[in-house]
Design a protein around this motif. Structure first.
Motif, mmCIF file in Angstrom:
data_model
loop_
_atom_site.group_PDB
_atom_site.id
_atom_site.type_symbol
_atom_site.label_atom_id
_atom_site.label_comp_id
_atom_site.label_asym_id
_atom_site.label_seq_id
_atom_site.Cartn_x
_atom_site.Cartn_y
_atom_site.Cartn_z
ATOM 1 N N GLU A 2 45.835 44.728 53.636
ATOM 2 C CA GLU A 2 45.117 43.312 53.821
ATOM 3 C C GLU A 2 46.407 42.436 54.200
ATOM 4 N N MET A 3 45.578 41.737 55.709
ATOM 5 C CA MET A 3 46.620 40.717 56.148
ATOM 6 C C MET A 3 47.528 40.320 54.992
ATOM 7 N N SER A 22 62.369 38.989 65.397
ATOM 8 C CA SER A 22 61.911 40.191 65.950
ATOM 9 C C SER A 22 60.545 40.224 65.308
ATOM 10 N N ILE A 23 59.131 41.245 65.849
ATOM 11 C CA ILE A 23 58.187 41.398 65.464
ATOM 12 C C ILE A 23 58.536 41.992 63.860
ATOM 13 N N ALA A 24 59.579 42.882 64.500
ATOM 14 C CA ALA A 24 59.975 44.070 63.445
ATOM 15 C C ALA A 24 60.234 43.270 62.371
ATOM 16 N N GLN A 25 61.392 42.264 62.165
ATOM 17 C CA GLN A 25 61.498 41.337 60.713
ATOM 18 C C GLN A 25 60.407 40.647 60.686
ATOM 19 N N TYR A 28 58.136 43.041 58.728
ATOM 20 C CA TYR A 28 58.814 43.643 57.126
ATOM 21 C C TYR A 28 59.004 42.862 56.129
ATOM 22 N N GLU A 29 59.182 41.444 56.479
ATOM 23 C CA GLU A 29 58.726 40.272 55.699
ATOM 24 C C GLU A 29 57.669 40.207 55.390
ATOM 25 N N HIS A 37 51.770 49.886 62.552
ATOM 26 C CA HIS A 37 50.903 49.335 61.495
ATOM 27 C C HIS A 37 50.213 48.279 61.482
ATOM 28 N N PHE A 38 51.737 47.098 61.696
ATOM 29 C CA PHE A 38 51.256 45.799 61.424
ATOM 30 C C PHE A 38 50.449 45.846 62.863
ATOM 31 N N ILE A 39 51.677 46.311 64.424
ATOM 32 C CA ILE A 39 51.003 45.494 65.852
ATOM 33 C C ILE A 39 49.461 45.653 65.574
ATOM 34 N N ARG A 40 49.299 47.180 65.395
ATOM 35 C CA ARG A 40 47.666 47.384 65.266
ATOM 36 C C ARG A 40 46.707 46.270 64.427
ATOM 37 N N LEU A 41 47.395 46.076 63.389
ATOM 38 C CA LEU A 41 46.281 45.073 62.293
ATOM 39 C C LEU A 41 46.227 43.592 63.134
ATOM 40 N N PHE A 42 47.536 43.801 63.756
ATOM 41 C CA PHE A 42 47.369 42.329 64.071
ATOM 42 C C PHE A 42 46.511 41.507 65.750
ATOM 43 N N LYS A 43 46.177 43.221 66.536
ATOM 44 C CA LYS A 43 45.669 43.060 67.561
ATOM 45 C C LYS A 43 43.752 43.509 67.153
ATOM 46 N N GLN A 44 44.027 43.855 66.101
ATOM 47 C CA GLN A 44 42.465 43.710 65.501
ATOM 48 C C GLN A 44 41.878 42.999 65.636
ATOM 49 N N ARG A 45 42.788 41.877 64.816
ATOM 50 C CA ARG A 45 41.917 40.588 63.769
ATOM 51 C C ARG A 45 41.914 39.206 65.187
ATOM 52 N N THR A 46 42.961 39.522 65.824
ATOM 53 C CA THR A 46 43.247 38.937 67.622
ATOM 54 C C THR A 46 43.326 38.659 68.403
#
Length: 57
Positions: A2-3, A22-25, A28-29, A37-46
């Motif tokens: 979950e986000m 960076s988006i990668a940093q 990770y945080e 996975h982070f990018i995919r979830l972000f795009k799904q949500r926003t």
């Protein structure tokens, strides 16, 4: 996974206020093991990727 933020605005705010990282940093945080996975979830949500969101703001 979950986000870590309950609302889209909270998540967008985190991306906006951490422009020196960076988006990668950021991913990770936030506890994401895989950047994609982070990018995919972000795009799904926003509706946009984290980089697209940064470029719009």
């Amino acid at each position: 996974m979950e986000m870590p933020f309950g609302s889209r605005s909270g998540f967008k705010s985190y991306i906006t206020h951490n422009v020196d990282k960076s988006i990668a940093q950021i991913a990770y945080e936030l506890g994401f093991k895989y950047l994609q996975h982070f990018i995919r979830l972000f795009k799904q949500r926003t509706g946009v990727t984290p980089n697209e969101f940064r470029n719009l703001n």
